[in-house]
Enzyme design. Structure first.
Site, PDB file in Angstrom:
ATOM      1  N   GLY A  11       0.620  -1.492   0.034  1.00  0.00           N
ATOM      2  CA  GLY A  11      -0.008   0.096   0.045  1.00  0.00           C
ATOM      3  C   GLY A  11       0.573   1.247  -0.055  1.00  0.00           C
ATOM      4  N   SER A  12       1.995   1.189  -0.632  1.00  0.00           N
ATOM      5  CA  SER A  12       2.939   2.493  -0.437  1.00  0.00           C
ATOM      6  C   SER A  12       2.219   3.600  -1.564  1.00  0.00           C
ATOM      7  CB  SER A  12       4.151   2.218  -0.672  1.00  0.00           C
ATOM      8  OG  SER A  12       4.640   2.078  -1.998  1.00  0.00           O
ATOM      9  N   ASN A 108      -4.174   2.208 -13.417  1.00  0.00           N
ATOM     10  CA  ASN A 108      -3.355   1.113 -13.132  1.00  0.00           C
ATOM     11  C   ASN A 108      -2.069   1.657 -13.160  1.00  0.00           C
ATOM     12  OD1 ASN A 108      -2.323  -1.477 -11.962  1.00  0.00           O
ATOM     13  ND2 ASN A 108      -1.727  -1.776 -13.966  1.00  0.00           N
ATOM     14  N   HIS A 110       1.679   0.452 -12.861  1.00  0.00           N
ATOM     15  CA  HIS A 110       2.994  -0.501 -13.105  1.00  0.00           C
ATOM     16  C   HIS A 110       4.337  -0.353 -13.260  1.00  0.00           C
ATOM     17  CE1 HIS A 110       3.769  -4.671 -15.126  1.00  0.00           C
ATOM     18  NE2 HIS A 110       4.625  -3.852 -15.977  1.00  0.00           N
ATOM     19  N   ASP A 142      -7.715  -1.624 -19.917  1.00  0.00           N
ATOM     20  CA  ASP A 142      -8.546  -2.132 -20.842  1.00  0.00           C
ATOM     21  C   ASP A 142      -8.525  -3.740 -20.650  1.00  0.00           C
ATOM     22  OD1 ASP A 142      -6.493  -3.034 -22.030  1.00  0.00           O
ATOM     23  OD2 ASP A 142      -6.650  -1.915 -23.850  1.00  0.00           O
ATOM     24  N   GLU A 143      -9.151  -4.489 -21.827  1.00  0.00           N
ATOM     25  CA  GLU A 143      -9.309  -5.925 -21.433  1.00  0.00           C
ATOM     26  C   GLU A 143      -8.145  -6.740 -21.479  1.00  0.00           C
ATOM     27  OE1 GLU A 143      -9.923  -4.444 -24.794  1.00  0.00           O
ATOM     28  OE2 GLU A 143     -11.570  -3.460 -23.618  1.00  0.00           O
ATOM     29  N   GLY A 144      -6.784  -6.044 -22.025  1.00  0.00           N
ATOM     30  CA  GLY A 144      -5.509  -6.724 -21.944  1.00  0.00           C
ATOM     31  C   GLY A 144      -5.015  -6.573 -20.875  1.00  0.00           C
ATOM     32  N   ASP A 146      -2.019  -4.920 -18.891  1.00  0.00           N
ATOM     33  CA  ASP A 146      -1.282  -3.575 -18.726  1.00  0.00           C
ATOM     34  C   ASP A 146      -1.128  -3.145 -20.204  1.00  0.00           C
ATOM     35  OD1 ASP A 146      -0.522  -4.196 -16.097  1.00  0.00           O
ATOM     36  OD2 ASP A 146       0.843  -5.537 -16.597  1.00  0.00           O
ATOM     37  N   GLU A 175       7.152   6.203  -8.790  1.00  0.00           N
ATOM     38  CA  GLU A 175       5.586   5.645  -8.971  1.00  0.00           C
ATOM     39  C   GLU A 175       4.635   6.547  -7.815  1.00  0.00           C
ATOM     40  OE1 GLU A 175       4.671   1.390  -8.267  1.00  0.00           O
ATOM     41  OE2 GLU A 175       6.490   0.790  -8.836  1.00  0.00           O
TER      42      GLU A 175
HETATM   43  C1  GAR Z   1       4.095  -1.414  -7.080  1.00  0.00           C
HETATM   44  O1  GAR Z   1       5.461  -1.426  -7.712  1.00  0.00           O
HETATM   45  C2  GAR Z   1       3.254  -1.453  -8.199  1.00  0.00           C
HETATM   46  O2  GAR Z   1       3.695  -0.731  -9.343  1.00  0.00           O
HETATM   47  C3  GAR Z   1       3.277  -3.129  -8.575  1.00  0.00           C
HETATM   48  O3  GAR Z   1       3.196  -3.450  -7.272  1.00  0.00           O
HETATM   49  C4  GAR Z   1       3.754  -2.655  -6.353  1.00  0.00           C
HETATM   50  C5  GAR Z   1       2.884  -2.269  -5.193  1.00  0.00           C
HETATM   51  O4  GAR Z   1       3.289  -1.674  -4.093  1.00  0.00           O
HETATM   52  N1  GAR Z   1       2.009  -3.117  -9.383  1.00  0.00           N
HETATM   53  C6  GAR Z   1       2.019  -4.209 -10.276  1.00  0.00           C
HETATM   54  O5  GAR Z   1       3.192  -4.945 -10.507  1.00  0.00           O
HETATM   55  C7  GAR Z   1       0.636  -4.438 -11.076  1.00  0.00           C
HETATM   56  N2  GAR Z   1       0.957  -5.160 -12.209  1.00  0.00           N
HETATM   57  P1  GAR Z   1       2.295  -0.837  -3.213  1.00  0.00           P
HETATM   58  O6  GAR Z   1       1.433  -1.872  -2.649  1.00  0.00           O
HETATM   59  O7  GAR Z   1       3.566  -0.323  -1.962  1.00  0.00           O
HETATM   60  O8  GAR Z   1       1.927   0.312  -3.815  1.00  0.00           O
END
Ligand code: GAR
Length: 202
Positions: A11-12, A108, A110, A142-144, A146, A175
């Site tokens: 959850g950062s 989202n 990524h 979308d449906e794909g 990422d 991020e």
């Molecule tokens: C983050 O690095 C995010 O980009 C990744 O999970 C981590 C969650 O960290 N998400 C994915 O890989 C989605 N495909 P967080 O819980 O500390 O925010």
């Protein structure tokens, strides 16, 4: 704009959003509920500490399987008046019920420069690919996997002695900036999708 945030763990990114909101940096955003697919997700405590409503909808053993779980998440978000959804480390594929409930209203984050390295272990994929630059992407879902239109990207260098941990940490700093920037744009309603490109109308 009433937002729902979906998480699976630490959850950062959620915390970055809630801190930005508390500091007045997301003036149009209203965090209605945080939903986790894992009742143990540490991010649920972060949400509670900020006084945000939470729900845990465990996917494991959910009656009816993947699509029924996806529909239950959509229902819970709708019950809380959610208008747009932020996937902040949500490690589930979004299904038809969510896409139909929130058309072009799910984003989202990524940890790679999409369309490179979608799916799991993006940072390991970047190291294995030998790229000199990586980063993060916030995109519409979308449906794909990422694959939706890109809203914000931020870059970091890949250093000679990087491993997955050091690269992930460098990307994570970006991020937290990218997700705040994208959610600000989303909540202010200034994003338009034209073909596959996202334009800022401001
Ligand atoms: C983050 O690095 C995010 O980009 C990744 O999970 C981590 C969650 O960290 N998400 C994915 O890989 C989605 N495909 P967080 O819980 O500390 O925010």
């Amino acid at each position: 704009m009433k937002l729902g945030v979906l998480i699976s763990g630490r959850g950062s990114n959620l915390e970055a959003l809630l801190k930005a909101h508390a500091a007045g940096k997301l003036p149009a955003a209203d965090f209605a509920i945080v939903v986790a697919n894992d009742p143990q997700a540490r991010g649920l405590d972060i949400a509670r500490a900020h006084g945000i409503k939470t729900a845990a909808i465990a996917h494991r053993g959910f009656p009816g399987g993947r699509q029924a779980h996806d529909a239950a998440v959509a229902r819970t978000l709708k019950e809380h008046g959610v208008e747009a959804v932020v996937l902040a480390g949500y490690m589930r594929i979004i299904g038809r019920a969510m896409l139909e409930a929130f058309p072009h209203r799910i984003v989202n984050i990524h940890p790679s420069l999409l369309p490179s390295f979608p799916g799991l272990h993006a940072q390991e994929q970047a190291l294995a690919g030998g790229v000199r630059v990586s980063g993060c992407t916030v995109h519409f879902v979308d449906e794909g996997v990422d694959s939706g239109p890109i809203i914000v990207q931020k870059t970091v260098p890949v250093l000679d002695d990087d491993d997955a941990e050091s690269l992930s940490a460098r990307i994570l700093v970006q991020e937290h900036l990218a997700i705040v920037e994208a959610v600000d744009l989303l909540s202010r309603g200034v994003l338009r999708i034209e073909n596959r490109r996202v334009r800022r109308m401001e």
